[in-house]
Design a protein around this motif. Structure first.
Motif, PDB file in Angstrom:
ATOM      1  N   SER A   5      35.506  53.594  41.165  1.00 50.99           N
ATOM      2  CA  SER A   5      34.670  52.630  40.456  1.00 50.99           C
ATOM      3  C   SER A   5      35.030  50.976  41.140  1.00 50.99           C
ATOM      4  O   SER A   5      36.214  50.843  41.096  1.00 50.99           O
ATOM      5  N   PRO A   6      33.828  50.362  41.077  1.00 49.64           N
ATOM      6  CA  PRO A   6      33.982  48.896  41.444  1.00 49.64           C
ATOM      7  C   PRO A   6      34.790  48.134  40.568  1.00 49.64           C
ATOM      8  O   PRO A   6      34.586  48.365  39.320  1.00 49.64           O
ATOM      9  N   PRO A   7      35.636  47.208  41.062  1.00 49.88           N
ATOM     10  CA  PRO A   7      36.381  46.271  40.002  1.00 49.88           C
ATOM     11  C   PRO A   7      35.595  45.438  39.423  1.00 49.88           C
ATOM     12  O   PRO A   7      34.375  44.932  39.931  1.00 49.88           O
ATOM     13  N   ALA A   8      35.920  44.977  38.231  1.00 51.19           N
ATOM     14  CA  ALA A   8      35.174  43.887  37.525  1.00 51.19           C
ATOM     15  C   ALA A   8      35.288  42.620  38.267  1.00 51.19           C
ATOM     16  O   ALA A   8      34.021  41.873  38.224  1.00 51.19           O
ATOM     17  N   ALA A   9      36.164  42.362  38.873  1.00 56.08           N
ATOM     18  CA  ALA A   9      36.162  40.953  39.623  1.00 56.08           C
ATOM     19  C   ALA A   9      37.558  41.241  40.939  1.00 56.08           C
ATOM     20  O   ALA A   9      38.109  42.104  40.793  1.00 56.08           O
ATOM     21  N   ALA A  11      39.707  39.023  44.057  1.00 56.59           N
ATOM     22  CA  ALA A  11      40.130  37.730  44.370  1.00 56.59           C
ATOM     23  C   ALA A  11      40.127  37.659  46.054  1.00 56.59           C
ATOM     24  O   ALA A  11      40.631  38.475  46.676  1.00 56.59           O
ATOM     25  N   LEU A  12      39.372  36.790  46.631  1.00 58.78           N
ATOM     26  CA  LEU A  12      39.311  36.691  48.061  1.00 58.78           C
ATOM     27  C   LEU A  12      40.137  35.506  48.462  1.00 58.78           C
ATOM     28  O   LEU A  12      39.776  34.294  48.331  1.00 58.78           O
ATOM     29  N   LEU A  13      41.207  35.842  48.893  1.00 63.01           N
ATOM     30  CA  LEU A  13      42.250  34.726  49.658  1.00 63.01           C
ATOM     31  C   LEU A  13      41.875  34.406  51.041  1.00 63.01           C
ATOM     32  O   LEU A  13      42.541  35.055  51.969  1.00 63.01           O
ATOM     33  N   GLY A  14      41.028  33.626  51.472  1.00 68.74           N
ATOM     34  CA  GLY A  14      40.746  33.221  52.997  1.00 68.74           C
ATOM     35  C   GLY A  14      39.315  33.493  52.926  1.00 68.74           C
ATOM     36  O   GLY A  14      38.660  34.716  52.904  1.00 68.74           O
ATOM     37  N   CYS A  15      38.280  32.657  53.211  1.00 66.24           N
ATOM     38  CA  CYS A  15      36.762  32.709  53.026  1.00 66.24           C
ATOM     39  C   CYS A  15      36.324  32.601  54.436  1.00 66.24           C
ATOM     40  O   CYS A  15      35.425  31.836  54.885  1.00 66.24           O
ATOM     41  N   ASP A  68      40.177  36.233  34.851  1.00 67.67           N
ATOM     42  CA  ASP A  68      39.758  37.467  34.141  1.00 67.67           C
ATOM     43  C   ASP A  68      39.266  38.493  35.023  1.00 67.67           C
ATOM     44  O   ASP A  68      38.231  38.224  35.639  1.00 67.67           O
ATOM     45  N   GLY A  69      39.570  39.592  34.719  1.00 72.49           N
ATOM     46  CA  GLY A  69      38.806  40.850  35.358  1.00 72.49           C
ATOM     47  C   GLY A  69      39.088  41.025  36.703  1.00 72.49           C
ATOM     48  O   GLY A  69      38.866  42.192  37.361  1.00 72.49           O
ATOM     49  N   VAL A  70      40.136  40.486  37.201  1.00 72.52           N
ATOM     50  CA  VAL A  70      40.498  40.701  38.786  1.00 72.52           C
ATOM     51  C   VAL A  70      41.295  41.912  38.804  1.00 72.52           C
ATOM     52  O   VAL A  70      42.447  41.927  38.404  1.00 72.52           O
ATOM     53  N   GLU A  71      40.745  42.841  39.603  1.00 76.05           N
ATOM     54  CA  GLU A  71      41.398  44.264  39.718  1.00 76.05           C
ATOM     55  C   GLU A  71      41.925  44.463  41.061  1.00 76.05           C
ATOM     56  O   GLU A  71      42.560  45.423  41.430  1.00 76.05           O
ATOM     57  N   LEU A  72      41.142  43.540  42.005  1.00 76.56           N
ATOM     58  CA  LEU A  72      41.559  43.729  43.442  1.00 76.56           C
ATOM     59  C   LEU A  72      41.595  42.528  44.005  1.00 76.56           C
ATOM     60  O   LEU A  72      40.862  41.303  43.950  1.00 76.56           O
ATOM     61  N   VAL A  73      42.613  42.155  45.127  1.00 79.31           N
ATOM     62  CA  VAL A  73      42.881  41.053  45.794  1.00 79.31           C
ATOM     63  C   VAL A  73      42.746  41.335  47.370  1.00 79.31           C
ATOM     64  O   VAL A  73      43.557  42.182  47.818  1.00 79.31           O
ATOM     65  N   LEU A  74      42.100  40.636  47.993  1.00 79.03           N
ATOM     66  CA  LEU A  74      41.799  40.742  49.325  1.00 79.03           C
ATOM     67  C   LEU A  74      42.448  39.546  49.998  1.00 79.03           C
ATOM     68  O   LEU A  74      42.251  38.591  50.016  1.00 79.03           O
ATOM     69  N   LEU A 163      40.815  53.127  46.032  1.00 77.44           N
ATOM     70  CA  LEU A 163      39.971  51.550  45.864  1.00 77.44           C
ATOM     71  C   LEU A 163      39.776  50.990  47.118  1.00 77.44           C
ATOM     72  O   LEU A 163      38.573  50.607  47.384  1.00 77.44           O
ATOM     73  N   VAL A 164      40.557  50.797  47.883  1.00 74.90           N
ATOM     74  CA  VAL A 164      40.398  50.360  49.351  1.00 74.90           C
ATOM     75  C   VAL A 164      39.653  51.064  50.157  1.00 74.90           C
ATOM     76  O   VAL A 164      38.673  50.315  51.042  1.00 74.90           O
ATOM     77  N   ARG A 165      39.793  52.439  50.241  1.00 77.19           N
ATOM     78  CA  ARG A 165      38.650  53.331  50.894  1.00 77.19           C
ATOM     79  C   ARG A 165      37.313  52.964  50.246  1.00 77.19           C
ATOM     80  O   ARG A 165      36.234  52.782  51.222  1.00 77.19           O
ATOM     81  N   ALA A 166      37.110  52.968  49.058  1.00 77.70           N
ATOM     82  CA  ALA A 166      35.802  52.832  48.437  1.00 77.70           C
ATOM     83  C   ALA A 166      35.208  51.471  49.044  1.00 77.70           C
ATOM     84  O   ALA A 166      33.862  51.235  49.090  1.00 77.70           O
ATOM     85  N   MET A 167      36.268  50.409  49.052  1.00 81.67           N
ATOM     86  CA  MET A 167      35.636  48.863  49.414  1.00 81.67           C
ATOM     87  C   MET A 167      35.332  49.027  50.621  1.00 81.67           C
ATOM     88  O   MET A 167      34.070  48.440  51.196  1.00 81.67           O
TER      89      MET A 167
END
Length: 346
Positions: A5-9, A11-15, A68-74, A163-167
């Motif tokens: 399932s998708p994460p609630a939030a 974090a993208l480190l580098g835009c 709040d809610g961050v489950e995945l960091v890119l 989760l990474v595959r789903a992303m």
């Protein structure tokens, strides 16, 4: 239990182009997921907000990771900066946090990620991108129909891999799992060597003098522009890729030198038949590659390997941000900054 399932939030480190494109794609596929970015370059951060790459900007890696809610960091930074960023992520990580990256080399980054985060880090690398850079170059469709390499190891947690595959699937890519070692061998051949050759060709012509050099401007034709396009990529990022994957890059450079020496020998000897045969073999190989990609006859377009040169770089508290950007990082920890130009990726 496998997690999909998708994460609630997140974090993208580098835009930059790659991180930003992934954010846009996930914004379409995961509309309920809040995206929090970190970007050192103020102008790039403002543009990332304006274009909707992220919903909000954090002032530090820690602030983004603990939101709040961050489950995945890119982690979308050059390979040379990844270890420091991963260390900072680990220092702030909550249990269960999944971390991945988009870098063009994997052995070093995966080792650093697993040292810092154990099985919660899973390496990734989309085979897409161009020589362009920054949030202005981000597009939601960049990964559609392309492959994304995911590099789990025996230490990887199954739900983190899922989760990474789903992303990447959500972003439109076809996921291919390879080991970090095989990744670096493959990318040395299909991405790193083409970039090295493009830089070398541009340097060779830049060293010409006399009337030839004086008359070249305005005469550059399609062949020159096609083969040197990716020499417009970010020098800082590609320096780090070449050095980080130096053993594999040197192997491929030697293969190129041998092929060039064979062609040169045929030219020196006036061996027309041998030369034409070699050129025909090369042409057939090129056509086979295009057919395998499903785009026969294609001549130009975006390249096919992503390194995060298209993404922002990082700097420590007392260093100038990497890449060709002008921002500097002050304070504590590691901040992300915008890189100059793109990777070329192919």
């Amino acid at each position: 239990m496998t997690r999909r399932s998708p994460p609630a939030a997140l974090a993208l480190l580098g835009c930059g182009q790659i991180g930003g494109s992934l954010a846009l794609a996930l914004g379409e596929a995961w509309p309920e997921t809040r995206r929090i970015g970190v970007e050192l370059d103020a102008a790039a951060g403002a543009l990332a907000l304006q274009r909707g790459l992220v919903h909000a900007l954090a002032g530090s890696v820690r602030e983004a990771v603990t939101a709040d809610g961050v489950e995945l960091v890119l982690v979308a930074v050059p390979s040379g900066a990844a270890a420091a960023v991963l260390g900072e992520v680990a220092a702030a990580a909550r249990p269960g946090l999944v971390v991945t990256d988009v870098g063009s080399t994997k052995r070093t980054v995966v080792a650093a990620g697993e040292a810092a985060l154990g099985g919660r880090f899973v390496g990734g690398h989309p085979m897409a991108g161009s020589e362009r850079s920054g949030p202005e170059a981000a597009t939601a469709g960049l990964f559609r129909g392309r492959r994304a390499l995911v590099t789990p190891t025996g230490r990887s947690d199954a739900d983190a891999v899922a989760l990474v595959r789903a992303m990447w699937t959500a972003a439109g890519a076809e996921v291919v799992e390879v080991t970090p070692e095989l990744h670096d061998e493959l990318c040395a051949a299909v991405s790193h060597l083409p970039h090295l050759a493009s830089y070398a060709l541009t340097l060779a012509l830049a060293e010409l003098g006399g009337e030839v050099a004086a008359r070249m401007p305005g005469l550059y034709a399609g062949g020159f522009l096609d083969t040197t396009r990716i020499a417009s990529s970010d020098p800082h990022m590609w320096r780090e890729v070449f050095l980080d994957n130096r053993d594999r890059v040197l192997e491929m450079a030697s293969a190129l030198e041998r092929a060039l020496a064979r062609l040169r020998g045929m030219i020196e000897k006036g061996d027309g038949a041998g030369l034409e045969g070699a050129l025909e073999t090369a042409r057939a190989g090129r056509e086979r590659i295009l057919a395998e990609r499903g785009d026969p006859g294609r001549r130009t377009g975006t390249s096919t390997s992503t390194s995060p040169s298209t993404t922002p770089s990082t700097s420590t508290s007392t260093s100038t941000s990497t890449g060709t950007g002008t921002g500097t990082g002050t304070g504590t920890g590691t901040a992300t900054g915008r890189s100059g130009s793109g990777s070329g990726r192919g």
